[in-house]
Design a protein around this motif. Structure first.
Motif, PDB file in Angstrom:
ATOM      1  N   VAL A 477      -4.881   0.234  10.351  1.00  0.00           N
ATOM      2  CA  VAL A 477      -4.060  -0.663   9.939  1.00  0.00           C
ATOM      3  C   VAL A 477      -4.756  -1.900   9.597  1.00  0.00           C
ATOM      4  CG1 VAL A 477      -2.039  -2.032  10.198  1.00  0.00           C
ATOM      5  CG2 VAL A 477      -1.993   0.475  10.898  1.00  0.00           C
ATOM      6  N   ARG A 478      -5.786  -2.384  10.548  1.00  0.00           N
ATOM      7  CA  ARG A 478      -6.664  -3.636  10.229  1.00  0.00           C
ATOM      8  C   ARG A 478      -7.337  -3.549   8.991  1.00  0.00           C
ATOM      9  NH1 ARG A 478      -9.466  -3.036  14.820  1.00  0.00           N
ATOM     10  NH2 ARG A 478      -8.020  -4.176  16.445  1.00  0.00           N
ATOM     11  N   GLU A 479      -8.160  -2.288   8.896  1.00  0.00           N
ATOM     12  CA  GLU A 479      -8.802  -2.295   7.478  1.00  0.00           C
ATOM     13  C   GLU A 479      -8.004  -2.613   6.439  1.00  0.00           C
ATOM     14  OE1 GLU A 479     -11.615   1.028   4.847  1.00  0.00           O
ATOM     15  OE2 GLU A 479     -10.485   1.465   6.870  1.00  0.00           O
ATOM     16  N   LEU A 480      -6.672  -1.957   6.367  1.00  0.00           N
ATOM     17  CA  LEU A 480      -5.650  -2.068   5.135  1.00  0.00           C
ATOM     18  C   LEU A 480      -5.238  -3.500   5.280  1.00  0.00           C
ATOM     19  CD1 LEU A 480      -3.705  -0.884   2.925  1.00  0.00           C
ATOM     20  CD2 LEU A 480      -2.084  -0.535   5.133  1.00  0.00           C
ATOM     21  N   GLU A 481      -4.921  -4.190   6.322  1.00  0.00           N
ATOM     22  CA  GLU A 481      -4.472  -5.616   6.234  1.00  0.00           C
ATOM     23  C   GLU A 481      -6.007  -6.457   5.625  1.00  0.00           C
ATOM     24  OE1 GLU A 481      -3.048  -9.149   9.319  1.00  0.00           O
ATOM     25  OE2 GLU A 481      -4.009  -7.157  10.090  1.00  0.00           O
ATOM     26  N   ASN A 482      -7.060  -6.196   5.683  1.00  0.00           N
ATOM     27  CA  ASN A 482      -8.229  -7.031   5.269  1.00  0.00           C
ATOM     28  C   ASN A 482      -8.187  -6.855   3.904  1.00  0.00           C
ATOM     29  OD1 ASN A 482      -8.473  -7.840   7.920  1.00  0.00           O
ATOM     30  ND2 ASN A 482     -10.221  -6.303   8.360  1.00  0.00           N
ATOM     31  N   VAL A 483      -7.932  -5.395   3.482  1.00  0.00           N
ATOM     32  CA  VAL A 483      -8.074  -5.061   1.938  1.00  0.00           C
ATOM     33  C   VAL A 483      -7.086  -5.761   1.224  1.00  0.00           C
ATOM     34  CG1 VAL A 483      -7.807  -3.305   0.360  1.00  0.00           C
ATOM     35  CG2 VAL A 483      -9.086  -2.856   2.244  1.00  0.00           C
TER      36      VAL A 483
END
Length: 569
Positions: A477-483
């Motif tokens: 989820v952290r990667e998705l938030e950054n994207v």
């Protein structure tokens, strides 16, 4: 022969009259002399009484002035010294200051003095309401009591006389002390060896002495109350300051229990476990890959618990240097080590009454694990540099992205600490197992960052959403938030734009592992799980699920499947 003088002779009669007159004059003179002597004695008594009165007035002035600017810590000793001065001045054997309990039900001695060779007042005389009911009743009504012998008391004071004889009183004087119109105590003078009585004027002066003492006691109590209040204010101020630091961090992180977004079965199962655990105080161990939202789960548990009125204090065990972990957790005193320039309150004390979140617990050094175990077991610890034991009431929530069982086998994590933490394990599923939640998460992050950046994004292209759902998301989820944040930054119109490209999805093979090396033990475990999954048509939980057949918690089974690279095509 000489004849007797004629008594009727005029000369004889005149002589007898003169003698009689002389006798009368002599008698009158003697009476006048006696009257002069008595008057002289009266004058001497008056003079002595005046001197005694002046001395007592001087003593009262000295006693009263001794309380000017006197610290509260010295009031008790000064009162005892004053009782000693009064007792010696009056030739008494004991002098006591007493205070009535609430409702005037009893009179307790709070300060006392006794002369050399005289024992202190027996402890059993403290129960005045039972031993001296007559005297207590009189004094509580504001009346003074004095007698030169107990037998002078009326028959209604039979109980009092019995115990006065037992204590050894010969003469006794008790004067009530009144402040603000109400009786608050008494001042008593005891004589055990001689009979004494005192004038009404002296009794009144003694009442004034008692009021001086009572005012001093009241001032001491007020000052102590003020000191306690200031101490409590200081403690609360420190607590509020410490809380504010963490509350500001909470606000800056923009976390709340409602930021958990999802609708898939795994997410619903996670919410169910949160509901089960939130109202309790048991220790929780949150497991999951990096970026899955373990801290958000911890905040949700705390926010729904009975401890939500206190902040959740977070400790990132991976970010703390090994030599500072103990100081951060338990605090230190000034001078405990070279750089300890002031006292520091540890995270456990800050979290008293609340929750302590130990993130990345698997990174904690072994020596620190032993000290943490003691706090979890006994709820107490000592600051560095202090021998005083501090007790705390803290709920522990720990999180780790490591396989702690594997860490135990490799000797990097204590088994007893693991069992202490693993009371209620919660497995946070990775985003790759929550593909159905990606559209919800994307819309949530787009709305969040749009408001933050002052943009109005109303459309998310379908191909963009499909690319997101096809991505394997190793950062979860952290990667998705950054994207999504980068996409919002790049967007200039109402439609979301993404200028950078996501790497292609990595193929998943249910027979090959992706991030672990297979050992014979792991291979046997993997084959066992695969057989159970194929038998149950890949149903994990429920009465016909693989977890029940393997006698595992569904979250534990999912965790082992992920670690062993088991996924359904």
């Amino acid at each position: 022969m000489i004849d007797n003088p004629d008594i009727n002779h005029p000369g004889t009669r005149q002589m007898n009259a003169m003698n009689q007159r002389l006798k009368q004059l002599n008698l009158q003179l003697n009476h006048q002399i006696d009257a002069l002597k008595e008057g002289n004695r009266h004058l001497e008594r008056q003079h002595q009484n005046m001197e005694t009165r002046l001395k007592f007035e001087k003593l009262l002035s000295e006693i009263s002035s001794s309380y000017t600017n006197l610290p509260a810590s010295k009031i008790d000793d000064t009162i005892v010294h004053g009782l000693e001065q009064i007792g010696k001045f009056m030739g008494a054997d004991r002098c006591n200051l007493s205070q009535f309990s609430e409702g005037l039900k009893d009179n307790h001695i709070i300060h006392s003095w006794h002369d050399m060779g005289v024992c202190a007042l027996p402890a059993y005389t403290a129960d005045c309401s039972r031993l001296f009911p007559y005297i207590l009743r009189k004094v509580s009504r504001g009346e003074s009591i004095q007698f030169s012998h107990p037998d002078e008391l009326p028959d209604t004071a039979a109980v009092d006389k019995k115990h006065l004889h037992r204590v050894g009183h010969v003469s006794h004087l008790v004067v009530p002390i009144s402040i603000g119109g109400g009786v608050i105590g008494s001042l008593s003078v005891d004589n055990l060896r001689t009979r004494r009585t005192y004038s009404d004027e002296f009794v009144e002066q003694l009442r004034r002495v008692g009021e001086i003492f009572a005012n001093a006691v009241a001032r001491k109590q007020k000052e102590l109350e003020i000191e306690r209040a200031f101490s409590e204010i200081k403690r609360l101020k420190e607590q509020v300051e410490a809380d504010c630091i963490y509350l500001r961090e909470e606000i800056a992180l923009e976390h709340n229990v409602y930021n958990m977004v999802g609708q898939c079965d795994l997410f619903k199962h996670l919410l169910l476990k949160l509901q089960q655990i939130s109202s309790t105080n048991v220790t929780v161990l949150i497991l999951g890959e990096t970026g899955t939202g373990k801290e958000l789960v911890a905040r949700a548990i705390h926010g729904a618990s009975l401890r939500k009125g206190r902040p959740m204090v977070k400790v990132n065990c991976a970010a703390l240097p090994a030599n500072l972990i103990e100081s951060e957790l338990f605090g230190h005193e000034k001078g405990a080590f070279t750089s300890a320039m002031a006292r520091q309150v540890g995270r456990f004390e800050l979290a008293h009454g609340g929750t302590l979140f130990l993130d990345e617990i698997g990174e904690l050094p072994l020596e620190s694990q032993a000290k943490l175990l003691r706090v979890l077991q006994e709820g107490e610890f000592e600051r560095l540099g202090s021998p005083r034991t501090i007790r705390v009431d803290v709920r522990i929530i720990a999180a780790s992205n490591r396989d702690l069982e594997e860490e135990i086998r490799n000797g990097r994590f204590r088994q007893d600490l693991y069992y202490r933490l693993n009371v209620f394990p919660i497995m946070v599923p990775p985003l790759s197992e929550r593909k159905a939640d990606i559209p919800l998460l994307v819309n949530y992050f787009v709305d969040k960052f749009s408001k933050k950046m002052g943009k109005k994004i109303k459309n998310i292209p379908l191909d963009f959403m499909n690319n997101l759902q096809e991505h394997h998301w190793p950062g979860n989820v952290r990667e998705l938030e950054n994207v999504i944040e980068r996409a919002v930054v790049n967007t200039t119109g109402p439609s979301l734009q993404m200028l950078d490209h996501l790497p292609p999805a990595a193929p998943v093979n249910k027979t090959k592992t992706t991030d672990v090396s297979i050992t014979p033990v792991k291979q046997a475990e993997r084959e066992l799980i695969l057989r159970a999954l194929e038998k149950t048509k890949w149903r994990v939980e429920g009465p016909k699920g693989a977890a029940l057949q393997l006698q595992l918690n569904p979250s534990t089974l999912r965790y082992r499947m992920r670690k062993l690279g088991i996924a359904r095509d």
